[in-house]
Design a protein around this motif. Sequence first.
Motif, mmCIF file in Angstrom:
data_model
loop_
_atom_site.group_PDB
_atom_site.id
_atom_site.type_symbol
_atom_site.label_atom_id
_atom_site.label_comp_id
_atom_site.label_asym_id
_atom_site.label_seq_id
_atom_site.Cartn_x
_atom_site.Cartn_y
_atom_site.Cartn_z
ATOM 1 N N THR A 105 0.845 -1.189 0.000
ATOM 2 C CA THR A 105 0.000 0.000 0.000
ATOM 3 C C THR A 105 0.879 1.238 0.000
ATOM 4 O O THR A 105 2.107 1.147 0.137
ATOM 5 C CB THR A 105 -0.963 0.034 1.202
ATOM 6 N N SER A 106 0.261 2.390 -0.156
ATOM 7 C CA SER A 106 0.929 3.665 0.036
ATOM 8 C C SER A 106 -0.081 4.550 0.742
ATOM 9 O O SER A 106 -1.146 4.841 0.190
ATOM 10 C CB SER A 106 1.330 4.264 -1.319
ATOM 11 N N ILE A 107 0.253 4.922 1.973
ATOM 12 C CA ILE A 107 -0.711 5.689 2.771
ATOM 13 C C ILE A 107 -0.382 7.173 2.673
ATOM 14 O O ILE A 107 0.651 7.623 3.171
ATOM 15 C CB ILE A 107 -0.696 5.190 4.233
ATOM 16 N N GLN A 108 -1.237 7.881 1.998
ATOM 17 C CA GLN A 108 -1.108 9.340 1.868
ATOM 18 C C GLN A 108 -2.393 9.871 1.235
ATOM 19 O O GLN A 108 -3.099 9.141 0.533
ATOM 20 C CB GLN A 108 0.103 9.714 1.010
ATOM 21 N N GLU A 113 -0.847 11.546 -3.475
ATOM 22 C CA GLU A 113 -0.530 10.257 -4.112
ATOM 23 C C GLU A 113 -0.539 10.435 -5.626
ATOM 24 O O GLU A 113 -1.604 10.487 -6.250
ATOM 25 C CB GLU A 113 -1.550 9.178 -3.668
ATOM 26 N N SER A 160 -11.315 3.485 2.904
ATOM 27 C CA SER A 160 -10.375 3.417 4.019
ATOM 28 C C SER A 160 -10.432 4.739 4.812
ATOM 29 O O SER A 160 -10.254 4.754 6.024
ATOM 30 C CB SER A 160 -8.961 3.172 3.492
ATOM 31 N N GLU A 165 -5.601 5.810 1.289
ATOM 32 C CA GLU A 165 -4.816 4.910 0.419
ATOM 33 C C GLU A 165 -5.619 4.615 -0.849
ATOM 34 O O GLU A 165 -6.168 3.532 -1.009
ATOM 35 C CB GLU A 165 -4.393 3.635 1.158
ATOM 36 N N TYR A 168 -4.612 1.598 -3.081
ATOM 37 C CA TYR A 168 -4.921 0.334 -2.398
ATOM 38 C C TYR A 168 -6.416 0.022 -2.528
ATOM 39 O O TYR A 168 -6.793 -1.093 -2.923
ATOM 40 C CB TYR A 168 -4.516 0.448 -0.923
#
Length: 262
Positions: A105-108, A113, A160, A165, A168
Amino acid sequence: MNDSAASTPTSIDPLFDISDKVAIVTGASSGLGRQFATALARRGAYVVAVARRSDPLKALADEHPGRILAVSADVTKDDQVQDVVDRAVEWRGAIDIVVNNAGITSIQPAEDEDAATFSRVVDVNLVALYRLCHLAGRRMLEQGQGTIINIASINGLVASWSIPEAGYCASKGAVISLTRELAAQWADRGVRVNALAPGYFRSELTEELFTSSAGERRFRRMPMRRGGREDELNGALVFLASNASSYMTGQTLVIDGGWTSV
Ligand SMILES: NC(=O)c1ccc[n+]([C@@H]2O[C@H](COP(=O)([O-])OP(=O)(O)OC[C@H]3O[C@@H](n4cnc5c(N)ncnc54)[C@H](OP(=O)(O)O)[C@@H]3O)[C@@H](O)[C@H]2O)c1
């Protein structure tokens, strides 16, 4: 299902019997994938454990001599995934079960993003998952049987939101949709395709959620008020991997402590 049981299976209900089945589990170097590979091996399956990091894979294989074969591969590479499929067939002569679990994932926030980051997440979580469905699925169609379990997420069903994310969530929603399509295409040729959508389980991917006060607040707002325990996906996994689910395909099984029920 208690996973502290010994490695040798005893008096298994034939409906749930997966002994001597041949499974491929991706993302088996940590977290849920390691747990899935272990759960299948403890029930007598032969497991090809796949990830990029070779040391944790080797450690896992050493815990289950002769049952788990460690194969280092990057699931975003065609030739490496073809090699995984070939190694499974060379080793045990078939592929009965695929657990498509590797994920990132990439959380931002979405405003930060960029498209390249979004694409990288989709490439692992969706395109690579399709790659193994395609390559292992061909083999299963030749065999006239097989079951594929795609690891989605509740974030393929609901937003989410406060853990932002976008890539994701998009990828996991697409996994659920892809699962339906593959299932429909292959249903009358003996190959079943289902998805498993976990809520929150502790792993490298979710470590922060389990250790931060923001995470604790999230858990307080959901029905069971806790994250999933290590072995609480095993029942669903074995169900989908075995004949217990023989009339089920194209579905998504949600295991989330009630998260998406409210
Ligand atoms: N934990 C949860 O609460 C939760 C909830 C819902 C869904 N899921 C899903 O469950 C799956 C496993 O997540 P996790 O929580 O167990 O995370 P994790 O501990 O970070 O595991 C991710 C696994 O994917 C592998 N992987 C990543 N990129 C890869 C690549 N290019 N090629 C091969 N393997 C690759 C990693 O191995 P290497 O780095 O060694 O390659 C690692 O074994 C993911 O699909 C995730 O979306 C998890």
